[in-house]
Design an enzyme around this catalytic site. Structure first.
Site, PDB file in Angstrom:
ATOM      1  CB  SER A  75       3.964  -0.645  10.691  1.00  0.00           C
ATOM      2  OG  SER A  75       2.686  -0.188  10.286  1.00  0.00           O
TER       3      SER A  75
ATOM      4  CD  GLN B 129      -6.298  -3.780   2.178  1.00  0.00           C
ATOM      5  OE1 GLN B 129      -6.193  -4.321   1.074  1.00  0.00           O
ATOM      6  NE2 GLN B 129      -5.294  -3.791   3.050  1.00  0.00           N
TER       7      GLN B 129
ATOM      8  NE  ARG C 165      -3.117   1.362   9.503  1.00  0.00           N
ATOM      9  CZ  ARG C 165      -3.441   0.362   8.671  1.00  0.00           C
ATOM     10  NH1 ARG C 165      -2.716  -0.729   8.623  1.00  0.00           N
ATOM     11  NH2 ARG C 165      -4.514   0.462   7.898  1.00  0.00           N
TER      12      ARG C 165
ATOM     13  CG  HIS D 167       6.937  -1.946   2.161  1.00  0.00           C
ATOM     14  ND1 HIS D 167       6.813  -0.823   2.933  1.00  0.00           N
ATOM     15  CD2 HIS D 167       5.728  -2.565   2.204  1.00  0.00           C
ATOM     16  CE1 HIS D 167       5.576  -0.746   3.412  1.00  0.00           C
ATOM     17  NE2 HIS D 167       4.908  -1.782   2.998  1.00  0.00           N
TER      18      HIS D 167
ATOM     19  CB  VAL E 212      12.193  -5.669   8.343  1.00  0.00           C
ATOM     20  CG1 VAL E 212      13.303  -4.653   8.571  1.00  0.00           C
ATOM     21  CG2 VAL E 212      12.550  -6.622   7.208  1.00  0.00           C
TER      22      VAL E 212
ATOM     23  CG  MET F 104      -1.902  -1.179   1.192  1.00  0.00           C
ATOM     24  SD  MET F 104      -3.399  -0.884   2.129  1.00  0.00           S
ATOM     25  CE  MET F 104      -2.741  -0.668   3.774  1.00  0.00           C
TER      26      MET F 104
ATOM     27  CG  LEU G  36       7.259   1.391  -0.846  1.00  0.00           C
ATOM     28  CD1 LEU G  36       8.054   1.012  -2.103  1.00  0.00           C
ATOM     29  CD2 LEU G  36       6.280   0.279  -0.484  1.00  0.00           C
ATOM     30  CG  HIS G  37       8.439   0.222   6.059  1.00  0.00           C
ATOM     31  ND1 HIS G  37       8.715  -1.129   6.021  1.00  0.00           N
ATOM     32  CD2 HIS G  37       7.108   0.321   6.322  1.00  0.00           C
ATOM     33  CE1 HIS G  37       7.620  -1.820   6.283  1.00  0.00           C
ATOM     34  NE2 HIS G  37       6.612  -0.953   6.454  1.00  0.00           N
TER      35      HIS G  37
HETATM   36  P1  AMP Z   1       1.478  -2.911   3.462  1.00  0.00           P
HETATM   37  O1  AMP Z   1       2.046  -1.867   2.564  1.00  0.00           O
HETATM   38  O2  AMP Z   1       1.487  -2.540   4.911  1.00  0.00           O
HETATM   39  O3  AMP Z   1       0.160  -3.451   2.982  1.00  0.00           O
HETATM   40  O4  AMP Z   1       2.489  -4.129   3.371  1.00  0.00           O
HETATM   41  C1  AMP Z   1       2.825  -4.698   2.140  1.00  0.00           C
HETATM   42  C2  AMP Z   1       3.593  -5.979   2.386  1.00  0.00           C
HETATM   43  O5  AMP Z   1       4.762  -5.682   3.141  1.00  0.00           O
HETATM   44  C3  AMP Z   1       2.793  -7.001   3.203  1.00  0.00           C
HETATM   45  O6  AMP Z   1       3.020  -8.304   2.665  1.00  0.00           O
HETATM   46  C4  AMP Z   1       3.365  -6.851   4.578  1.00  0.00           C
HETATM   47  O7  AMP Z   1       3.274  -8.024   5.359  1.00  0.00           O
HETATM   48  C5  AMP Z   1       4.813  -6.529   4.262  1.00  0.00           C
HETATM   49  N1  AMP Z   1       5.433  -5.826   5.403  1.00  0.00           N
HETATM   50  C6  AMP Z   1       4.990  -4.699   6.006  1.00  0.00           C
HETATM   51  N2  AMP Z   1       5.783  -4.395   7.050  1.00  0.00           N
HETATM   52  C7  AMP Z   1       6.729  -5.348   7.113  1.00  0.00           C
HETATM   53  C8  AMP Z   1       7.828  -5.606   7.988  1.00  0.00           C
HETATM   54  N3  AMP Z   1       8.114  -4.822   9.017  1.00  0.00           N
HETATM   55  N4  AMP Z   1       8.591  -6.695   7.744  1.00  0.00           N
HETATM   56  C9  AMP Z   1       8.309  -7.521   6.712  1.00  0.00           C
HETATM   57  N5  AMP Z   1       7.293  -7.348   5.850  1.00  0.00           N
HETATM   58  C10 AMP Z   1       6.519  -6.272   6.047  1.00  0.00           C
END
Ligand code: AMP
Length: 285
Positions: A187, A63, A189, A39, A178, A32, A35-36
């Protein structure tokens, strides 16, 4: 070559088709955005396994419940471009909402049972939105490989289940969580947290590590473990503990007595208005 941003479904499908016909292995990393390093790790894993990596960035409205943070979810495409490119992504698929959900849109994908517990109990429409958009992204990007994060353990299970049940010919890879040096899971968030909440949120990983130790030491009763974890979490002054659950990760069912060779301890806790999730997998044999 600099990373290419693609906004239409038609274009991505054509690109994917071209590479597939050329015998290339394609990987997709659905996100979404904002990115960090978490990602980035997913993209690096995709890069190491495929010839072409497509990162998707789409804050998926279906969602989010109306009372959730869809509108204020952080967005920053320029920053995302740099992270995705540095991690090895070739393309970013960046559709707008109308491209993904035109007016007459009326089909959904739902994985039953597992989508109703834990996150699903607090976010009833969440996983239907996730599986619908992931199914669409799979048809759009036509990948051989898709990489998801263990950070969203329930989502990872549900996506794998969907792929298996509906025969998506895609290898789903789950990448480890991570964390920041102090243990907080990365995250998008986390940006919502005040300085104090950010410090307090460290109780989450501390409680998971405590659970890991206690389970390894032979603790079997989840009710007892939950009391101890709650005590640790409450010391961080949370506004609400949504759940602390111990799950058999093979079937994604909650357990009350720890018996399986592997368990997942998962939690969702709010600090102020920010809802954080985290988990740890514990191998016993
Ligand atoms: P999101 O952008 O939050 O929907 O996350 C996209 C993808 O990145 C999802 O598969 C998450 O599980 C993964 N993700 C998010 N944060 C982390 C993290 N700290 N470590 C590993 N994968 C992550």
């Amino acid at each position: 070559m600099s990373i290419q941003i693609v906004k239409t479904i038609r274009e991505v499908q054509d690109i994917a088709e071209r590479f597939r016909c050329g015998g290339k292995l394609l990987a997709v990393v659905p996100t979404m955005g904002y990115l960090h390093r978490g990602h980035a790790r997913l993209i690096e894993i995709a890069r190491s396994r495929a010839d072409v990596v497509i990162t998707t960035i789409f804050v998926n409205p279906t969602q989010f419940a109306p009372n959730e943070d869809f509108n204020r979810y952080p967005r920053d495409l320029e920053h995302d471009k740099t992270i995705a490119q540095d991690a090895g992504s070739d393309f970013i698929f960046f559709p707008d909402v109308a491209e993904m959900y035109p007016k007459e849109f009326n089909s959904h994908v739902e994985v039953e049972r597992a989508s109703k517990i834990l996150e699903g109990a607090f976010r009833p429409i969440h996983f239907r939105g996730v599986t619908t958009v992931v199914a669409k992204l799979f048809h759009i990007t036509k990948p051989h490989i898709a990489v998801f994060g263990q950070k969203d353990a329930q989502q990872a299970f549900i996506v794998q289940k969907m792929a298996k049940d509906l025969n998506f010919d895609i290898d789903i890879i789950i990448a480890p969580i991570v964390r920041e040096e102090d243990g907080l899971a990365l995250s998008s968030r986390n940006i919502y947290l005040s300085e104090t909440e950010r410090k307090n949120a460290l109780v989450l990983y501390r409680s998971l590590q405590h659970a890991s130790q206690r389970i390894r030491d032979g603790m079997k009763k989840v009710a007892d473990l939950r009391v101890e974890m709650e005590k640790i979490i409450k010391s961080g002054n949370p506004s609400q503990i949504d759940y602390i659950a111990i799950v058999n990760p093979e079937i994604f069912k909650e357990v009350e007595i720890i018996e399986s060779p592997e368990v997942l301890v998962a939690l969702a806790v709010r600090f102020g208005t920010t809802r954080l999730i985290d988990n740890i997998r514990i191998q016993l044999e």
